[in-house]
Design an enzyme around this catalytic site. Structure first.
Site, mmCIF file in Angstrom:
data_model
loop_
_atom_site.group_PDB
_atom_site.id
_atom_site.type_symbol
_atom_site.label_atom_id
_atom_site.label_comp_id
_atom_site.label_asym_id
_atom_site.label_seq_id
_atom_site.Cartn_x
_atom_site.Cartn_y
_atom_site.Cartn_z
ATOM 1 N N TRP A 214 0.853 -1.203 0.000
ATOM 2 C CA TRP A 214 0.000 0.000 0.000
ATOM 3 C C TRP A 214 0.884 1.248 0.000
ATOM 4 O O TRP A 214 1.853 1.305 0.760
ATOM 5 C CB TRP A 214 -0.900 -0.041 1.247
ATOM 6 C CG TRP A 214 -1.775 1.149 1.444
ATOM 7 C CD1 TRP A 214 -2.527 1.782 0.498
ATOM 8 C CD2 TRP A 214 -1.986 1.862 2.669
ATOM 9 N NE1 TRP A 214 -3.211 2.827 1.063
ATOM 10 C CE2 TRP A 214 -2.898 2.901 2.399
ATOM 11 C CE3 TRP A 214 -1.517 1.716 3.981
ATOM 12 C CZ2 TRP A 214 -3.338 3.800 3.371
ATOM 13 C CZ3 TRP A 214 -1.958 2.596 4.955
ATOM 14 C CH2 TRP A 214 -2.860 3.624 4.654
ATOM 15 N N ASP B 140 -1.708 -6.624 8.390
ATOM 16 C CA ASP B 140 -2.643 -5.531 8.144
ATOM 17 C C ASP B 140 -3.910 -6.155 7.546
ATOM 18 O O ASP B 140 -3.866 -6.737 6.464
ATOM 19 C CB ASP B 140 -1.996 -4.537 7.162
ATOM 20 C CG ASP B 140 -2.806 -3.258 7.034
ATOM 21 O OD1 ASP B 140 -3.940 -3.220 7.536
ATOM 22 O OD2 ASP B 140 -2.304 -2.289 6.426
ATOM 23 N N LYS C 181 -13.636 -0.126 5.468
ATOM 24 C CA LYS C 181 -14.180 -0.760 4.267
ATOM 25 C C LYS C 181 -15.356 -1.661 4.612
ATOM 26 O O LYS C 181 -16.414 -1.566 4.010
ATOM 27 C CB LYS C 181 -13.093 -1.585 3.555
ATOM 28 C CG LYS C 181 -11.733 -0.899 3.452
ATOM 29 C CD LYS C 181 -11.730 0.213 2.476
ATOM 30 C CE LYS C 181 -10.637 1.168 2.419
ATOM 31 N NZ LYS C 181 -9.387 1.402 2.511
HETATM 32 C C1 LMR Z 1 -6.455 2.973 -0.712
HETATM 33 O O1 LMR Z 1 -5.472 2.241 -0.768
HETATM 34 O O2 LMR Z 1 -6.881 3.580 -1.698
HETATM 35 C C2 LMR Z 1 -7.221 3.086 0.564
HETATM 36 O O3 LMR Z 1 -6.658 2.286 1.552
HETATM 37 C C3 LMR Z 1 -7.411 4.487 1.001
HETATM 38 C C4 LMR Z 1 -6.162 5.162 1.432
HETATM 39 O O4 LMR Z 1 -6.182 5.781 2.498
HETATM 40 O O5 LMR Z 1 -5.137 5.110 0.732
#
Ligand code: LMR
Length: 393
Positions: free
Chosen positions: A127, A208, A243
């Site tokens: 992420w 996570d 989510k």
């Molecule tokens: C994403 O990856 O788009 C979501 O988890 C929202 C974020 O805060 O980045």
């Protein structure tokens, strides 16, 4: 003082919200930030959340402070949703945090209190915010291979090789399900192999779990958490209600620790309390109160699961819709990985330049890695989307 600051670059994901909002084209499509949308392109409040909120408004009689650990019944309910009965409760502790990001940040702070030179291994890719968030808190991050961008599969052997070499005592960040950004998760057999290495190398898993219920179901999606919990002495889990309860802006998350015994648990509880006190004092209550009232009421809980699985099914259906549309409009290109992924995200598998063209020429927005949020696809925009993608291929 502040004149010395330089403007910060826009966040790779959040920046897209503004760019898309300011785009005047009617046909624009937002496949950027990970927010669920229905077939009308809206992010409605879940019916069950509305009901729980109403009950809360009618019954709540105080806004007095609660505690640094937040709402105790939320903590117990979220802990049980994540761990079920995989480990005895007296080895677990959970505190409510401001969202999943807040959970990651508190975890980093506590890890650094325990060990000054903490290194955490993160999947390549992971992420977008994991790296600045955990790195910004002071942790050292190192990558382990995860996604094969050419063949669109998990680089499982390379991942295992790399984990075999991680120094004893380091942390490894895993995504429990719906890997963000790739949408590809290890199978249960693969999680077992990963766990064996974690045990053998004496690594500390940090999982996570931001999408429980979005891949297969609530129990299957927690397999990695429960299996690892039953095998390792220590484990950290960050969860989010953004989510699966659609509570994005209410910033509702939790941080759980599995420790070896009750006395380490009590010390950790006191450390977490003092750490949180210096950071934000205590988390906001509303989202947690809503979640706990849903999880503790059999009827609301059953209704929540129905709504949750309807979101999951819509994401699956939109993947197939895009896959089938691209098969027709872009023959010769293989998009089968779209339907192998689960959850909100997957990579389209196009270049940065093609992503840029989609944005500039067609008003189709996605992260420049070509990660798409499939919830942005609707039966109404699929033709335009597939035509636009085919045009830049
Ligand atoms: C994403 O990856 O788009 C979501 O988890 C929202 C974020 O805060 O980045």
């Amino acid at each position: 003082m502040f004149e010395s600051l330089q403007a910060s670059p826009a966040d790779a994901i959040l920046g897209l919200i503004t760019e898309h909002r300011d785009d005047p084209r009617a046909e624009k499509i937002d496949l950027g930030v990970g927010v669920f949308r229905n077939a009308d392109g809206e992010t409605p409040i879940l019916d069950v959340v509305k009901e729980a909120e109403q009950r809360l408004v009618d019954s709540q009689d105080s806004k007095a402070y609660i505690s640094t650990a937040g709402n105790a019944s939320f903590n117990a309910a979220i802990q049980s949703l994540a761990f079920a009965d995989s480990v005895p409760d007296d080895r677990l502790m959970t505190l409510q945090t401001p969202g999943g990001s807040g959970s990651l940040r508190v975890a980093a702070g506590l890890i650094l209190r325990a060990t000054e030179k903490a290194t955490i291994w993160v999947s390549e890719p992971t992420w977008n915010n994991h790296v600045p968030l955990l790195g910004g808190a002071g942790m050292t991050l190192k990558p382990y291979p995860y996604y094969d961008v050419v063949n669109h599969v998990i680089r499982f052997e390379a991942m295992l090789d790399s984990l075999h070499k991680v120094p004893k005592g380091d942390l490894v960040l895993f995504h429990a399900c719906c890997h963000n950004p790739s949408g590809l998760d290890p199978s249960e057999e693969q999680w077992c192999e990963i766990t064996d290495i974690v045990v053998e190398r004496e690594l500390v898993p940090f999982i996570d779990m931001a999408y429980q219920g979005f891949a297969v179901d609530l129990d299957t999606d927690a397999f990695a958490v429960r299996h690892m919990a039953s095998a390792v002495p220590e484990l950290i889990v960050s969860t989010s209600a953004s989510k699966n309860f659609g509570l994005y802006r209410e910033r509702t998350g939790a941080l759980s620790f599995l420790v070896t015994d009750m006395s380490s648990r009590d010390i950790l509880i006191s450390q977490a309390g003092s750490y949180v006190r210096t950071l934000y004092s205590m988390p906001p209550d509303h989202g947690a109160a809503v979640v706990s009232s849903i999880l503790l009421d059999a009827e609301l809980r059953a209704r929540w699961i129905v709504e949750l699985y309807a979101m999951r099914d819509r994401l699956r259906d939109m993947r197939s819709l895009l896959h089938d549309a691209l098969k027709l409009k872009a023959p010769g290109h293989d998009f089968s990985h779209l339907v192998r992924a689960t959850g909100m995200f997957c990579f389209l598998g196009i270049s940065k330049e093609q992503v840029e063209r989609l944005k500039k020429d067609f008003g189709v927005y996605m992260v420049d890695s070509s990660r798409i949020n499939v919830a942005g696809i609707t039966p109404g925009n699929i033709e335009y989307l597939a035509d636009s993608i085919a045009a830049v291929l």
